[in-house]
Scaffold this active site. Structure first.
Site, PDB file in Angstrom:
ATOM      1  N   LYS A 166     -16.838 -25.474 -29.070  1.00 40.42           N
ATOM      2  CA  LYS A 166     -16.733 -24.953 -30.433  1.00 40.42           C
ATOM      3  C   LYS A 166     -15.625 -25.684 -31.163  1.00 40.42           C
ATOM      4  CE  LYS A 166     -15.871 -20.803 -33.120  1.00 40.42           C
ATOM      5  NZ  LYS A 166     -15.815 -19.337 -33.102  1.00 40.42           N
ATOM      6  N   LYS A 193     -21.275 -25.718 -31.227  1.00 38.96           N
ATOM      7  CA  LYS A 193     -21.112 -25.159 -32.568  1.00 38.96           C
ATOM      8  C   LYS A 193     -20.060 -25.934 -33.336  1.00 38.96           C
ATOM      9  CE  LYS A 193     -19.692 -20.938 -34.687  1.00 38.96           C
ATOM     10  NZ  LYS A 193     -18.744 -19.896 -34.543  1.00 38.96           N
TER      11      LYS A 193
HETATM   12  C1  PBG Z   1     -15.477 -15.953 -34.430  1.00 40.80           C
HETATM   13  C2  PBG Z   1     -16.656 -16.719 -34.897  1.00 40.80           C
HETATM   14  C3  PBG Z   1     -16.747 -17.616 -35.981  1.00 40.80           C
HETATM   15  C4  PBG Z   1     -18.100 -17.960 -36.082  1.00 40.80           C
HETATM   16  C5  PBG Z   1     -18.778 -17.297 -35.060  1.00 40.80           C
HETATM   17  N1  PBG Z   1     -17.878 -16.544 -34.336  1.00 40.80           N
HETATM   18  C6  PBG Z   1     -15.747 -18.115 -36.947  1.00 40.80           C
HETATM   19  C7  PBG Z   1     -14.543 -18.796 -36.508  1.00 40.80           C
HETATM   20  O1  PBG Z   1     -14.390 -19.185 -35.355  1.00 40.80           O
HETATM   21  O2  PBG Z   1     -13.672 -18.936 -37.363  1.00 40.80           O
HETATM   22  C8  PBG Z   1     -18.676 -18.856 -37.152  1.00 40.80           C
HETATM   23  C9  PBG Z   1     -20.117 -18.645 -37.461  1.00 40.80           C
HETATM   24  C10 PBG Z   1     -20.594 -19.215 -38.760  1.00 40.80           C
HETATM   25  O3  PBG Z   1     -19.875 -19.907 -39.504  1.00 40.80           O
HETATM   26  O4  PBG Z   1     -21.763 -18.959 -39.056  1.00 40.80           O
HETATM   27  N2  PBG Z   1     -14.616 -16.553 -33.567  1.00 40.80           N
END
Ligand code: PBG
Length: 348
Positions: A218, A272
């Site tokens: 991520k 992601k």
């Molecule tokens: C939480 C999380 C996030 C997303 C999914 N889980 C945001 C982040 O890490 O700041 C992003 C999902 C999206 O942008 O659709 N940790």
């Protein structure tokens, strides 16, 4: 350099030519593309409803459905509205939904106490869903950011996000979700060692069957902007997440992250964001041959929606093309805010 004749090279090239790589004019690539039937016949990957996971924002009280301005077509739903939506998703054949809570300011604090409560919004939603729509898989994010007053995914000590203390809270959070009946916990926080510890915590309490989908690779990304609006953490977030989420310049590091999570017991991996990271997705699938998922994140969704609303591109075509490209790159499934629309389109 490439064309310098080596001894024996010619022979190899000819053998390859006799195989699949022929030459014009005998070979004409356009023959297979000439008709709809033949295009369908030779298509290498196909998107189906079985590939879709629908991320849903939930909230307590107020109107049943509340639009999110930065995500056209997406709403925050109360639990009753969620149940109706989940029934529709199940009817369309969508295998699973993923829950994300909108948490009002007064329920946030420095240590995300709300995250571990057995009667918090997510856990009530999980119980209601498993009772009302048992056939749909329920995935729940395990991360502290919706619940912290500072908007980070971990506990802060001064300016630092502390790893091990955060992992302890994540374990309790995952356990509370498992007790509520969640099918899949999805740690999205990027703390080190959390997959192994969450697995141990679940197993110790008899939740051996609860799956773990790890947000393994991520990245710290600008494409999460609209999501932070949706869960109400945008104003709250101080600084950025670059000390725990990955640097967008790195690919090898994603392989190391995934290797650790596989070793720690992850059942499924996720990469992601989505489209800007298809190379990473491809490498991860090739390296581990694990069930591998991509998240078409909020910013990717909103870019397509905004362009479509302006008449700059065709919504349905861009939606199906972008989702299909995840499959081509190696995804076993895609988390996408288009899930309902895409399922309707795929079902004709
Ligand atoms: C939480 C999380 C996030 C997303 C999914 N889980 C945001 C982040 O890490 O700041 C992003 C999902 C999206 O942008 O659709 N940790």
């Amino acid at each position: 350099m490439e064309h310098r004749p080596h001894k024996g090279t010619k022979k190899v090239e000819l053998a390859a030519d006799r195989g699949q790589h022929g030459q014009f004019p005998r070979v004409r690539m356009r023959r297979n593309r000439a008709s709809d039937w033949s295009r369908r016949l030779v298509r290498e990957t196909n998107l189906t409803v079985d590939d879709l996971i629908w991320p849903v924002f939930i909230k307590d009280g107020g109107a049943k459905r509340e639009p999110i301005p930065s995500m056209p077509g997406v709403h925050r739903l109360t639990i009753p509205a969620l149940l109706t939506a989940a029934e529709e998703a199940a009817r369309l054949g969508i295998p699973a939904i993923a829950l994300f809570p909108y948490v009002p300011k007064e329920r946030k604090d420095e240590r995300a106490e709300e995250a571990v409560r057995s009667d918090n919004l997510c856990n009530r939603a999980i119980r209601a869903l498993k009772k009302a729509v048992p056939e749909i898989g329920v995935i729940c994010d395990v991360a502290l950011d919706p619940f912290t007053s500072h908007g980070h995914d971990g506990v802060m000590k001064g300016e630092r996000i502390v790893n091990d203390e955060t992992v302890d809270i994540l374990c309790r959070m995952a356990l509370a979700q498992a007790e509520a009946g969640v099918d899949v916990v999805a740690p999205s926080d990027m703390m080190d060692g959390r997959i192994g510890q969450v697995r141990d915590a679940l197993d110790a309490e008899g939740h051996q069957s609860t799956l773990i989908m790890s947000y393994a690779a991520k990245y710290a990304s600008a494409f999460y902007g609209p999501f932070r609006d949706a869960i109400g953490s945008k104003g709250a977030l101080k600084g950025d997440k670059r000390t725990y989420q990955m640097d967008f310049g790195n690919g090898d590091e994603a392989i190391r992250e995934c290797a650790l999570d596989v070793a720690e017991g992850a059942d499924m991996l996720m990469v992601k964001p989505g489209l800007p990271y298809l190379d990473v997705l491809h490498r991860v699938k090739q390296a581990f041959r694990m069930p591998t998922f991509a998240y078409q994140v909020s910013g990717e969704y909103s870019m397509i929606k905004a362009a479509a609303q302006n008449g700059w591109l065709d919504n349905d075509k861009a939606m199906i093309e972008s989702l299909s490209c995840f499959k081509r790159a190696g995804a076993d499934g895609i988390l996408t805010y288009f899930a309902i629309e895409a399922a309707q389109k795929l079902r004709g």
